[in-house]
Structures are given as C-alpha cells and as structure tokens.
Write a protein that holds these residues in place. Structure first.
Motif, PDB file in Angstrom:
ATOM      1  N   PHE A 217       0.538  -1.767  -0.386  1.00  0.00           N
ATOM      2  CA  PHE A 217      -0.007  -0.405  -0.494  1.00  0.00           C
ATOM      3  C   PHE A 217       1.005   1.086   0.236  1.00  0.00           C
ATOM      4  O   PHE A 217       1.877   1.119   0.475  1.00  0.00           O
ATOM      5  CB  PHE A 217      -0.632  -0.016   1.077  1.00  0.00           C
ATOM      6  N   PRO A 218       0.486   2.094  -0.486  1.00  0.00           N
ATOM      7  CA  PRO A 218      -0.589   2.291  -1.621  1.00  0.00           C
ATOM      8  C   PRO A 218      -0.076   1.360  -2.496  1.00  0.00           C
ATOM      9  O   PRO A 218       0.881   1.405  -2.995  1.00  0.00           O
ATOM     10  CB  PRO A 218      -0.210   3.698  -2.470  1.00  0.00           C
ATOM     11  N   ALA A 219      -1.040   0.507  -3.864  1.00  0.00           N
ATOM     12  CA  ALA A 219      -0.721  -0.410  -4.681  1.00  0.00           C
ATOM     13  C   ALA A 219      -0.948   0.712  -6.351  1.00  0.00           C
ATOM     14  O   ALA A 219      -2.033   1.368  -6.301  1.00  0.00           O
ATOM     15  CB  ALA A 219      -2.274  -0.982  -4.918  1.00  0.00           C
ATOM     16  N   SER A 220       0.051   0.263  -7.400  1.00  0.00           N
ATOM     17  CA  SER A 220       0.184   0.460  -8.664  1.00  0.00           C
ATOM     18  C   SER A 220      -1.184   0.655  -9.089  1.00  0.00           C
ATOM     19  O   SER A 220      -1.946   1.619  -9.753  1.00  0.00           O
ATOM     20  CB  SER A 220       1.296   1.259  -8.743  1.00  0.00           C
ATOM     21  N   ALA A 221      -1.691  -1.038  -9.076  1.00  0.00           N
ATOM     22  CA  ALA A 221      -2.763  -1.351 -10.091  1.00  0.00           C
ATOM     23  C   ALA A 221      -3.684  -0.846  -9.588  1.00  0.00           C
ATOM     24  O   ALA A 221      -4.588  -0.594 -10.520  1.00  0.00           O
ATOM     25  CB  ALA A 221      -2.580  -3.223  -9.130  1.00  0.00           C
ATOM     26  N   VAL A 222      -4.087  -0.522  -8.113  1.00  0.00           N
ATOM     27  CA  VAL A 222      -5.227   0.198  -7.718  1.00  0.00           C
ATOM     28  C   VAL A 222      -5.483   1.797  -8.864  1.00  0.00           C
ATOM     29  O   VAL A 222      -6.591   1.776  -8.956  1.00  0.00           O
ATOM     30  CB  VAL A 222      -5.400  -0.025  -6.724  1.00  0.00           C
ATOM     31  N   GLN A 223      -4.684   2.119  -8.827  1.00  0.00           N
ATOM     32  CA  GLN A 223      -4.241   3.659  -8.453  1.00  0.00           C
ATOM     33  C   GLN A 223      -4.747   3.034 -10.205  1.00  0.00           C
ATOM     34  O   GLN A 223      -5.064   4.333 -10.532  1.00  0.00           O
ATOM     35  CB  GLN A 223      -3.166   4.138  -8.177  1.00  0.00           C
ATOM     36  N   GLU A 224      -4.319   2.594 -10.994  1.00  0.00           N
ATOM     37  CA  GLU A 224      -4.013   3.064 -12.226  1.00  0.00           C
ATOM     38  C   GLU A 224      -6.072   1.829 -12.648  1.00  0.00           C
ATOM     39  O   GLU A 224      -6.648   3.231 -13.613  1.00  0.00           O
ATOM     40  CB  GLU A 224      -3.380   0.946 -12.855  1.00  0.00           C
ATOM     41  N   ILE A 225      -6.116   1.535 -12.025  1.00  0.00           N
ATOM     42  CA  ILE A 225      -8.418   1.029 -12.018  1.00  0.00           C
ATOM     43  C   ILE A 225      -8.465   2.782 -11.836  1.00  0.00           C
ATOM     44  O   ILE A 225      -9.424   2.821 -13.001  1.00  0.00           O
ATOM     45  CB  ILE A 225      -8.794   0.856 -11.315  1.00  0.00           C
ATOM     46  N   LYS A 262      -8.613   7.258  -5.880  1.00  0.00           N
ATOM     47  CA  LYS A 262      -9.527   8.083  -6.813  1.00  0.00           C
ATOM     48  C   LYS A 262     -10.915   7.638  -6.116  1.00  0.00           C
ATOM     49  O   LYS A 262     -11.066   6.159  -6.736  1.00  0.00           O
ATOM     50  CB  LYS A 262      -9.202   8.776  -7.980  1.00  0.00           C
ATOM     51  N   GLY A 263     -11.772   7.956  -5.661  1.00  0.00           N
ATOM     52  CA  GLY A 263     -13.018   7.780  -5.105  1.00  0.00           C
ATOM     53  C   GLY A 263     -13.301   7.073  -3.690  1.00  0.00           C
ATOM     54  O   GLY A 263     -14.250   7.197  -3.005  1.00  0.00           O
TER      55      GLY A 263
END
Length: 339
Positions: A217-225, A262-263
């Motif tokens: 955390f933070p995860a780049s994969a989640v940030q990409e989504i 984001k979100g």
C-alpha cells in the motif's frame, strides 16, 4: 624419363611426410590449449553460485521488489548471482522451494504456516524442507470494487462476478477464507480467477464487479483502475474482522488512508499479513547470513529499485514468522539483538 618421374614422386612424398610430422604437434598443442582454456572457463563458471529466486506475477509487488533485492545481493555478495523468476506466488513458491526446485522465494506467512503444518486445502501433507529468512513487508488485502458497481460491502458480493486472485496464490487462498467468513460459498458468485493484470482490466471494462488483491500500500494496480473508474475499498472491521480473524489467524488490521485512491475519500479498514522470504533448508549458514545481512542493511538501495524497500525493517524481521528460521539468518539476528 620414367626414372626422373619416380624420383620426383619420392621427393614430394618425403616433403609431405615432413610437413605432416611438423603439423601434428602444432594441432595437438592447439587442442590441448583449447582443452585447458575450456577447463579454466568451466572453473570460472563454477566459482559463481547461481541462485533461483521465485517471486510472483509481473504485475504484482513480488516480482519487481524481488528484482531489486536480487540486484543488491548481486552487487554486494561476491560469487553469487541471483536470478528472479515470475511465479504463481505463495502456494506455488512454498511447494517449489520445499522440493528444491528454487533456492529463494517470497510467500505470505499464513500460507507458509499452512504448508509447514499440512493444514488448509492447499497442502495435503506437511512440508518441512524450507526455512524462513525474515519479513520483507506488510501485505495488504485490497477488496476492490468501483463506485459505479453499487457494491457497498463484502456481503454484497453474493451473485456478483469476482476475481479472487491467481489460483495457487496467497491472495486466492485468503480470499476464499474471507468469503467464507461472510457466509459466501463458491456457488454464491461467479468466479473469474486471474492475475492482478486481469483484475485491473476486468474492473476497468466492467467484466467483474470486485477483485481481491494482496498488494503493498499504496498499490499501483489500484491506482491504475482508479484513473478511469473511481474505486471503493470494501472494509473488514468490527465483528466482520473478528469473523475473518477466526479463519485467518495471522490477519491484523490495516488502515487504508482515504485519498490515496481516486474515489476512496475516507479511510477503510482491511487486513494485512506479512510477505516473508524463505529459502531451501540446505543453503549454507554463511550464504544465508550474507543474504540476510545485505538485505536488511541496504534497504535504501533496494528502495531505489522499488519503493517497498522502505518497508523492509530489521525490527520487524521475525514478527509473524512461525516457521523455523534458517540458522544463518538467526545468527545475524542474534548479533543484532533481534528477538
């Protein structure tokens, strides 16, 4: 005339024998030199110890972080060359290191404990041929959906399409236990298992409603989504956390800070486990001592290759490790007063 021709043939044959006799030692010498040079090269190759390091999928944390750690080892330990391999992560890695197929792996501590004791659905018998080196970083379970999905909690995942992670990974095994804690069985949802890359693509194009991912955390994969589809992290807190804890005893609470994705504007409580390094039990004590020492004493250099290097902390090295520690690593911890 015939006599002259005979004499000429004799002279030619004699000269041929002379040159052949002269060339044979030279050819033999060349072969001997080549043999010696080849022997020296083999000896030089033998001086370098080749180690195979199984990590995880290329879109996760294990693979790039493992590459950064391997580079630091190769730069600081003479006579060692560590090569990383992408892999299916925790379950696969423990099986491979225990069988001697690879030398070093990363795996979640709960999966290693299951393997050592032969418990859970992933291991039919205890695996004992591996030893722990130490904790690398905390692994955070992300249960991700999008704001547009309307899913508000893990309990809402009944009837939904879910990516529970790559089969054979710690993510997948842990996801199954979390769903079980919420009373959600295999027939209650549509399973679409796959890699973290698959999860990113699925959430972005709407082919899945939620995904489980054990990431830093933070995860780049989640940030990409979140760049195109604002996300929501599904929480595990209060009584829900207690139910998860019963099935995942190594789980502890982790706070995902609001605003990182984001979100997800508010903090969200989830669970964390530990990413631990394990090795074949027959690696020499001196080698494992060096691997341990160099990793924990060169975290700044590791962090230059991957940000998670900042989370490698000597003081956390044995927290959550329940399987036997390799004597080489233990020697280092004894020197540093780590208990």
């Amino acid at each position: 005339m015939k006599k002259s021709l005979s004499i000429l043939l004799i002279v030619v044959l004699a000269l041929a024998l002379v040159f052949t006799g002269c060339s044979q030692p030279a050819q033999q010498e060349t072969k001997e030199e080549a043999k010696q040079e080849g022997g020296e090269q083999s000896q030089k190759s033998g001086d370098t110890l080749e180690l195979a390091f199984a990590t995880g999928g290329t879109s996760g944390t294990y693979y790039p972080l493992g590459g950064s750690i391997a580079n630091v080892w190769n730069n600081n330990i003479e006579g060692v060359n560590v090569t990383i391999q992408p892999a299916g992560a925790s379950v696969e890695n423990i099986n491979r290191v225990s069988s001697g197929e690879v030398d070093i792996v990363l795996a979640m501590n709960n999966i290693a404990d299951d393997a050592f004791n032969g418990t859970g659905k992933s291991f039919s018998k205890p695996l004992k041929n591996f030893k722990a080196v130490g904790v690398v970083y905390p692994e955070v379970m992300h249960v991700i959906t999008t704001q547009a999905s309307g899913v508000q909690s893990i309990a809402d995942l009944k009837g939904k399409a879910i990516n529970p992670g790559p089969p054979g990974s710690g993510t997948y095994v842990t996801a199954m236990k979390i769903l079980e804690a919420y009373g959600i069985g295999p027939k209650d949802y549509t399973a679409k298992p796959g890699s973290f890359s698959d999860a990113v693509a699925g959430l972005k194009d709407g082919n899945i409603d939620a995904a489980f991912a054990v990431l830093s955390f933070p995860a780049s994969a989640v940030q990409e989504i979140a760049t195109t589809n604002p996300v929501k992290i599904l929480e595990m807190d209060g009584a829900d956390f207690d139910k998860v804890k019963e099935l995942v005893p190594f789980a502890s609470k982790f706070n995902i800070t609001g605003g990182e994705y984001k979100g997800q504007d508010n903090d969200a409580t989830t669970v964390t486990l530990q990413a631990v390094m394990y090795v074949k039990e027959d690696l020499s004590d001196d080698l494992v001592y060096q691997l341990t020492k160099v990793m924990y004493e060169n975290t700044v250099e590791i962090a230059q290759g991957h940000a998670r290097g900042k989370q490698i902390k000597l003081e956390n090295a044995i927290n959550g490790v329940t399987t036997p520690i390799h004597p080489g690593a233990q020697k280092y911890y004894d020197e540093k007063g780590i208990k």
